[in-house]
Design an enzyme around this catalytic site. Structure first.
Site, PDB file in Angstrom:
ATOM      1  CD  GLU A 172      -1.473  34.046 -65.032  1.00 50.48           C
ATOM      2  OE1 GLU A 172      -2.139  34.917 -64.414  1.00 50.48           O
ATOM      3  OE2 GLU A 172      -1.672  32.817 -64.907  1.00 50.48           O
ATOM      4  CD  GLU A 203      -0.438  32.421 -60.445  1.00 51.04           C
ATOM      5  OE1 GLU A 203      -1.321  32.643 -59.576  1.00 51.04           O
ATOM      6  OE2 GLU A 203      -0.169  33.212 -61.366  1.00 51.04           O
TER       7      GLU A 203
END
Length: 306
Positions: free
Chosen positions: A249, A145
């Site tokens: 995720e 991320e």
């Protein structure tokens, strides 16, 4: 890498699962709370599951673990390998380049400079030397991320060239120690993600993150959003690199109807997502506050209905 889906059953072949990835770090024995926790559907499914809710669920083919490279207890990786083998699961290892002790974390600049100068090579070499001994199929996911500038990760907001150089350095070291591994590059999925792509030779799979928080969506957009609503733009940005895409995720929190709708969507095989090869649930409470005062959503499967 070759991926094959059986059109008769819409299930992924055993060869895919052997080549894909994934493992959950089990630091101590857990007592499973459920034997059928996975959502319905045919998409390969995995979980980061420190509470053991998915421990006995035969639908789970992917175990996900998170490692802070400064704190990792290396023998626990062998325990995770045994756990995954007993359940016929592959392994995804997310390696975060910091300590989980917040008060002892380095600054973004210190981490970048030390990484690029080689000061952290030993961390990665030690971890990957153990990963190289594992019997389970393993994929690494490093410094995820990086395209999210919310402040959660100290490796975000680096200049793209610095992130790319760091990613390549880490992958080169890991491949020396564990040449059989696969590598997942895993942005959150924002528009700036192409700037951080490390190159075709350094990526086997692309991960994105998909979280649904009903209260926040209604405040921000005026209505709740679906799994497909959130995934679509992120998938379209990720698929441009020609690699299999994974929801690395996944979590969802809301009222009973909202959670049930997501539950019925997340493992479906969608024609508009032909490169999507798996979804992995984050079965834990959020660790970084959501914006606008929405706190720490509890993604755990037994707590997510508000």
């Amino acid at each position: 890498m070759t991926y094959h889906r059986d059109p008769r059953s819409m299930r992924w072949s055993g060869k895919l699962l052997q080549m894909m990835f994934f493992a959950g770090l089990i630091l101590s024995p857990v007592m499973p709370n459920s034997t059928n926790a996975a959502p319905p559907g045919d998409m390969p499914f995995g979980a980061y599951d420190p509470g053991g809710d998915f421990a006995n669920d035969a639908e789970v083919s992917i175990e996900h673990l998170f490692l802070p490279w400064e704190d990792v207890f290396l023998p626990s990786l062998i325990d995770a390998d045994v756990y995954a083998q007993e359940r016929n699961r592959a392994i995804l290892t997310t390696i975060e380049p910091w300590t989980w002790n917040v008060s002892e974390r380095n600054s973004p600049d210190y981490l970048r400079n030390s990484l690029l100068s080689g000061d952290y090579d030993g961390y990665m070499r030690a971890i990957c030397a153990v990963l190289g001994t594992m019997e389970s199929p393993v994929t690494i996911r490093w410094a995820q991320e990086m395209d999210d500038f919310s402040g959660q990760f100290i490796w975000a907001k680096w200049e793209p060239d610095d992130y790319v150089a760091g990613f390549r350095r880490v992958v080169d070291i890991c491949r020396e120690e564990a040449p059989q591994i696969d590598v997942m590059w895993s942005p959150l999925g924002f528009e700036n993600l192409p700037e951080y792509h490390p190159g075709d030779d350094y990526v086997d799979l692309v991960g994105v993150s998909v979280f649904g928080l009903q209260r926040w969506e209604e405040a921000e957009f005026g209505n709740a959003r679906s799994f497909v609503d959130i995934l679509t733009p992120r998938y379209e940005r990720a698929v441009q690199f020609g690699k299999p895409v994974v929801v690395a995720e996944l979590g969802y929190v809301g009222d009973a109807d909202y959670v049930q709708k997501w539950e019925q969507e997340v493992r479906q095989v969608y024609p508009q997502f032909p490169s999507l090869v798996g979804v992995i649930y984050f079965n834990q409470t959020e660790v970084y506050p959501w914006p606008d005062g929405f706190g720490l959503p509890d993604w755990r499967i037994n707590e997510r209905v508000e």
